[in-house]
Design a protein around this motif. Structure first.
Motif, PDB file in Angstrom:
ATOM      1  N   SER A   1       0.322  -0.617  10.956  1.00 46.21           N
ATOM      2  CA  SER A   1       0.250  -1.123   9.579  1.00 46.21           C
ATOM      3  C   SER A   1      -0.986  -0.539   8.912  1.00 46.21           C
ATOM      4  O   SER A   1      -2.091  -0.635   9.461  1.00 46.21           O
ATOM      5  N   LEU A   2      -0.790   0.049   7.718  1.00 47.52           N
ATOM      6  CA  LEU A   2      -1.880   0.705   7.008  1.00 47.52           C
ATOM      7  C   LEU A   2      -2.203  -0.040   5.717  1.00 47.52           C
ATOM      8  O   LEU A   2      -1.307  -0.582   5.062  1.00 47.52           O
ATOM      9  N   PRO A   3      -3.468  -0.045   5.306  1.00 46.92           N
ATOM     10  CA  PRO A   3      -3.849  -0.687   4.044  1.00 46.92           C
ATOM     11  C   PRO A   3      -3.564   0.232   2.858  1.00 46.92           C
ATOM     12  O   PRO A   3      -3.256   1.423   3.024  1.00 46.92           O
ATOM     13  N   ASP A   4      -3.692  -0.312   1.670  1.00 45.49           N
ATOM     14  CA  ASP A   4      -3.565   0.510   0.468  1.00 45.49           C
ATOM     15  C   ASP A   4      -4.622   1.609   0.493  1.00 45.49           C
ATOM     16  O   ASP A   4      -5.776   1.383   0.863  1.00 45.49           O
ATOM     17  N   GLY A   5      -4.222   2.794   0.083  1.00 43.70           N
ATOM     18  CA  GLY A   5      -5.149   3.917   0.035  1.00 43.70           C
ATOM     19  C   GLY A   5      -5.021   4.853   1.212  1.00 43.70           C
ATOM     20  O   GLY A   5      -5.576   5.956   1.204  1.00 43.70           O
ATOM     21  N   ILE A   6      -4.304   4.437   2.276  1.00 42.29           N
ATOM     22  CA  ILE A   6      -4.045   5.301   3.431  1.00 42.29           C
ATOM     23  C   ILE A   6      -2.536   5.333   3.638  1.00 42.29           C
ATOM     24  O   ILE A   6      -1.877   4.291   3.630  1.00 42.29           O
TER      25      ILE A   6
END
Length: 572
Positions: A379-384
């Motif tokens: 799971s990746l955060p916003d911006g990646i």
């Protein structure tokens, strides 16, 4: 010589305290030694109690050292009022016993009742010969113990496991410098022990299965497990005596344990052919939950022959509490599959926005059974974002102790610090989750150069040097750190000794306030070792004039290779 008629309260391992009262003992005086003949403790057979006293030096008669000889690092050595007193005035103070002969057995202990005015580490050396450069004693044949320096009487029990010597003929009692101490007695005792076991499977569902708190630990059995309360960093619990033959065929030690604090546990064992406790550390999972630990104890070089004693330090953290359901020594790992994250995060040292990077997951199975249908979801955060890839990675199975590395290609759209997460599951194992903080710095605008760009030094009123170990000349030298991607050099896996590599090092050093390197340097009779970074790299570097250097001469040469002449040859 009369035996002391006073009652001493002795501090045995764990909570066991036994008052010994000697009534009309039968003793024989031989060569200044008090030797017991049929003298035993009060009649009880509890694990760890005194079965008999084999040798005793009681210091009952004023002026009589009973054959013990002090060396020149002790002063004011005297016996008065039933007590031996002395002061340590130099770095190696010790007392040597008179010669005797005692068949060596594994469950014999040295006991010394003493007090001291400061904390320190004391030790007993022991030997079966007088023919060494140290009068029979030698390094490795000693047992240390911590002395509490509060001037309070304490009884210390030292377990040397000296059985492999065959016999003991001398002791040496080493104290530590700048202390005053007093000794009430020194004794060699034999312990009461449970019957020897040939099997090595212990279950603590109903009781402690004859395990014993030897030192700095409390034991009790409750709620289907053996509870161990660690009272000091050197806590130790001991199994009943073993007779586990052909140890190499029983190379996996497994235990089911929950522990709430600490970094490492330690397995202790003794064999029929070697003296002393052997130790094997293992990493803890100190979350207070039950885990199965499968320890490849056969990796220890001394796990061979017959195992005669086994011990456990469940944590190196004082006040830690461990609960143990079972312990087994077998030839295969035990327990259901248990997934564990070894490494999770970005591979590499520096990451820039707009430049692809890798998220790396190293996964293993700690349980004995294989984990099936393993899935890892990133799971990746916003911006990646992922680079044309799926967030799911799959493994058909994962066996015990196998390490699998999974990677995802990602890119950060801007400079940021954020958290990435992973969830790992299997059809027959509990789900595991991991998280890691990642940092992407702004992308640099760098021109194209045919060589290392000229350094831009920063200036300071201070001379700042850094130690430089030249250990990275070939690829095999880098291999030990490959499992730690966060330690990947910014320069990559470079070949040390290349002048261009040296110029990169010089550039980054002087641009960050470093003014000289301290090269680790070896010289043995004119032959240099690990010289490539300095002689091949720095001396041929384009920017060497910007950075000074000095040598750290590592003169731990082989025996017989150092001389005054060789030193003069070096410094000319």
């Amino acid at each position: 010589m009369q035996h002391k008629g006073v009652q001493h309260k002795m501090e045995w391992g764990g909570n066991l305290q036994i008052a010994l009262r000697w009534a009309c003992p039968i003793i024989a005086v031989m060569m200044g030694i008090t030797m017991s003949v049929g003298m035993t403790a009060e009649s009880h057979q509890r694990w760890g109690s005194v079965k008999r006293i084999l040798m005793a030096w009681e210091f009952d008669r004023d002026g009589d050292l009973e054959g013990w000889q002090p060396n020149g690092h002790l002063a004011d050595v005297r016996v008065q009022g039933g007590i031996l007193t002395a002061r340590a005035i130099n770095w190696d103070p010790f007392l040597t016993s008179p010669q005797f002969e005692l068949p060596a057995r594994p469950w014999q202990c040295i006991e010394v009742r003493m007090k001291a005015d400061r904390d320190g580490t004391a030790e007993f050396f022991w030997t079966n010969t007088t023919k060494t450069r140290y009068g029979g004693f030698s390094p490795g044949k000693e047992t240390t113990f911590a002395v509490i320096g509060d001037n309070q009487w304490r009884t210390y029990r030292i377990h040397p496991l000296w059985h492999a010597e065959g016999k003991i003929i001398l002791l040496r009692f080493d104290m530590f410098n700048e202390c005053a101490f007093a000794v009430d007695y020194i004794r060699i005792i034999e312990l009461n022990v449970p019957p020897v076991r040939e099997q090595s499977v212990f279950s603590f569902q109903h009781d402690c299965d004859d395990w014993w708190a030897f030192q700095n630990a409390k034991l009790r059995c409750a709620d289907g497990a053996m509870e161990v309360r660690v009272q000091a960093h050197n806590a130790l619990i001991i199994a009943p005596p073993l007779q586990l033959t052909d140890a190499i065929r029983h190379g996996i030690l497994s235990l089911r344990m929950a522990v709430d604090a600490g970094y490492k546990g330690t397995i202790f064992f003794a064999t029929d052919g070697k003296h002393g406790w052997q130790r094997h550390n293992f990493e803890l999972r100190p979350d207070g939950r039950m885990h199965t630990y499968n320890i490849d104890i056969a990796m220890h070089p001394n796990w061979n022959g017959t195992i005669i004693a086994l011990g456990l330090r469940p944590s190196d953290k004082p006040r830690a509490v461990a609960r143990i359901e079972w312990l087994r020594i077998t030839n295969h790992p035990q327990g259901k599959p248990e997934l564990a994250i070894q490494i999770f995060g970005l591979a590499g040292a520096v990451h820039r926005a707009g430049i692809p990077a890798k998220v790396q997951l190293m996964l293993t199975n700690l349980g004995g059974e294989p984990a099936r249908d393993v899935r890892a979801i990133l799971s990746l955060p916003d911006g990646i974002k992922l680079l044309n890839d799926s967030a799911i990675r799959k493994l058909p199975h994962l066996d015990w102790a196998v390490e699998e590395t999974l990677t995802w290609d990602v890119i950060a759209q801007r400079a940021l610090t954020a958290t990435v997460r992973v969830q790992i599951s299997a059809v027959n194992a509990p789900t595991v989750q991991g998280r890691a903080e990642v940092k992407f710095t702004p992308k640099l605008s760098v021109g194209k150069y045919d060589y290392v760009p000229p350094p831009q030094p920063v200036h300071s009123n201070y001379q700042v040097g850094v130690y430089y170990f030249p250990g990275w000349r070939t690829w095999d030298r880098w291999e030990p750190i490959l499992p730690f991607p966060e330690r990947t050099p910014v320069l990559g896996w470079y070949r040390e000794g290349d002048p261009q590599v040296a110029d990169w090092h010089i550039k980054w050093a002087v641009e960050h306030g470093i003014s000289f390197f301290i090269y680790d340097w070896y010289w043995v009779r004119g032959a240099r070792q690990l010289e490539h970074a300095l002689h091949d790299g720095y001396f041929n570097a384009r920017y060497r004039s910007m950075l000074k250097f000095c040598l750290l001469w590592a003169n731990h040469n082989p025996r017989g290779t150092s001389s005054h002449e060789d030193c003069l040859n070096l410094v000319r």
